[in-house]
Design an enzyme around this catalytic site. Structure first.
Site, PDB file in Angstrom:
ATOM      1  N   LYS A 127     -51.136   9.807 -37.504  1.00 25.42           N
ATOM      2  CA  LYS A 127     -51.483   8.900 -38.604  1.00 25.42           C
ATOM      3  C   LYS A 127     -52.285   7.711 -38.100  1.00 25.42           C
ATOM      4  O   LYS A 127     -53.155   7.199 -38.803  1.00 25.42           O
ATOM      5  CB  LYS A 127     -50.226   8.432 -39.328  1.00 25.42           C
ATOM      6  N   LYS A 177     -51.638  22.089 -41.109  1.00 25.15           N
ATOM      7  CA  LYS A 177     -50.548  21.955 -42.080  1.00 25.15           C
ATOM      8  C   LYS A 177     -51.107  21.745 -43.497  1.00 25.15           C
ATOM      9  O   LYS A 177     -52.101  21.029 -43.654  1.00 25.15           O
ATOM     10  CB  LYS A 177     -49.692  20.757 -41.648  1.00 25.15           C
ATOM     11  N   LYS A 222     -50.912  16.971 -48.547  1.00 22.32           N
ATOM     12  CA  LYS A 222     -51.386  16.382 -49.800  1.00 22.32           C
ATOM     13  C   LYS A 222     -52.491  15.363 -49.572  1.00 22.32           C
ATOM     14  O   LYS A 222     -53.247  15.054 -50.475  1.00 22.32           O
ATOM     15  CB  LYS A 222     -50.221  15.755 -50.569  1.00 22.32           C
TER      16      LYS A 222
END
Ligand code: ATP
Ligand code: LTN
Length: 330
Positions: free
Chosen positions: A114, A196, A199
């Site tokens: 992230k 992965k 969203k």
């Protein structure tokens, strides 16, 4: 008493990956483990580790709550609550920060990923997030924590922190076990099947949202990336696309991958995808119908109020024990 605890962040719209890796597991376990108390929450404090729009956050908190029930969690059986409404999460989160080492936090894969995606304004809580997650779990003496594969590392850290605290201050926390589904702990992107399903991806064709238009969802399955060979065979390394679809198929039908492979010997990708598109449709339709009904009802607030009371009661008692163990307060 055995306890299951898990949470979902109200960031973005939940995907089929969240459903298979987490939500569906909660429902299965609710039915398979009649002697286990179940606590599920909306991890809104975790959402603000990255910037969130106020209006959207409010809306999504309610939506995740409604979604839990729409997916089949029984409000009579489950304690459903909002993390930020039980203050003890933040307090124990701080105590876990005071138990963990910075090096441990910096090693977390999710943090590194992230951080890489964000160039500036990385919040301190993005780093310390696993301490709060440990608190979410240890506060309730959870024995089992169902999560997708990406959360396993955080669970390992939670176990380390529980053991470290117990060794320093005396037996206080139950050391929890992670529970990841046998099939579907890491559902992949439909367009880049080595990554992965996420969203936050920029390509909407890469994921199926639980709220997707049903025909659009079918089309996403039809256009999912597969290799040029036409055998319907599970081989994650050489055939990641079809393997991912097989995994989705198996998870949604509770069948084994082997059994599905056998059914499609000599068949085509097209026929297989068409069947899977229908399975996805049949899965999402009742969830969407129930979701819309619950979101409008008054019942939801009553469930969340009751959940907050029950969770707070347990959390307060646990915190007073933790304070005593450490020597905080009077
Ligand atoms: P974000 O991208 O904001 O970090 P997230 O989907 O990883 O979101 P949550 O919404 O909190 O985070 O995830 C809820 C649960 O869904 C977690 O247990 C997570 O492991 C699981 N999960 C998320 N993506 C997948 C996936 N592609 N396959 C299987 N499980 C998943
Ligand atoms: N970190 C998880 C969400 C989460 C969670 C938890 C899961 C927060 N607290 C406690 C299980 C137990 C995520 O990013 N998906």
């Amino acid at each position: 008493m055995k306890r299951l605890v898990s949470g979902i962040k109200p960031t973005g719209e939940p995907t089929l990956g969240n459903y298979i890796g987490a939500l569906r597991q909660f429902v299965n376990l609710q039915n398979e483990l009649p002697d286990t108390e179940i606590f599920v929450f909306i991890a809104d404090l975790h959402a603000i580790t990255t910037p969130q729009d106020k209006q959207k956050l409010k809306k999504r908190i309610r939506e995740i709550a409604a979604l839990y029930i729409a997916c089949g969690l029984d409000p009579e059986r489950v304690t459903l609550f909002i993390q930020s409404e039980v203050m003890e999460h933040a307090v124990l989160g701080y105590i876990m920060e005071s138990t963990a080492y910075i090096g441990e936090m910096e090693r977390m894969t999710q943090y590194k990923d992230k951080k890489r995606k964000q160039t500036e304004g990385i919040r301190t809580s993005l780093l310390t997030y696993p301490a709060l997650m440990a608190a979410d779990i240890l506060l309730y003496d959870a024995t089992v924590v169902p999560v997708g594969e990406d959360q396993r590392q955080h669970l390992e850290l939670t176990r380390d922190l529980a053991n470290r605290f117990n060794n320093m201050y005396g037996e206080t926390f139950v050391v929890p076990e992670a529970y990841t589904p046998k099939v579907g702990a890491r559902i992949k992107s439909l367009t880049e099947p080595t990554k992965k399903m996420d969203k936050s991806s920029e390509n909407p064709k890469s994921y199926i949202l639980l709220q997707d238009d049903l025909n659009a969802a079918k089309n996403k399955i039809r256009s999912a990336v597969t290799d040029s060979d036409s055998k319907i065979k599970f081989d994650e390394k050489n055939k990641p696309g079809i393997s991912n679809l097989l995994m989705i198929y198996a998870a949604l039908t509770d069948r084994s991958i082997k059994d599905i492979e056998d059914q499609y010997i000599g068949s085509t990708y097209q026929a297989f995808k068409e069947d899977l598109a229908n399975i996805v449709y049949d899965t999402l339709k009742p969830i969407q119908e129930k979701f819309n009904e619950i979101l409008k009802s008054k019942e939801l607030d009553e469930i969340l109020d009751k959940g907050r009371e029950k969770a707070s009661y347990i959390a307060r008692r646990k915190m007073s024990k933790v304070y005593k163990r450490i020597g905080l307060g009077r």
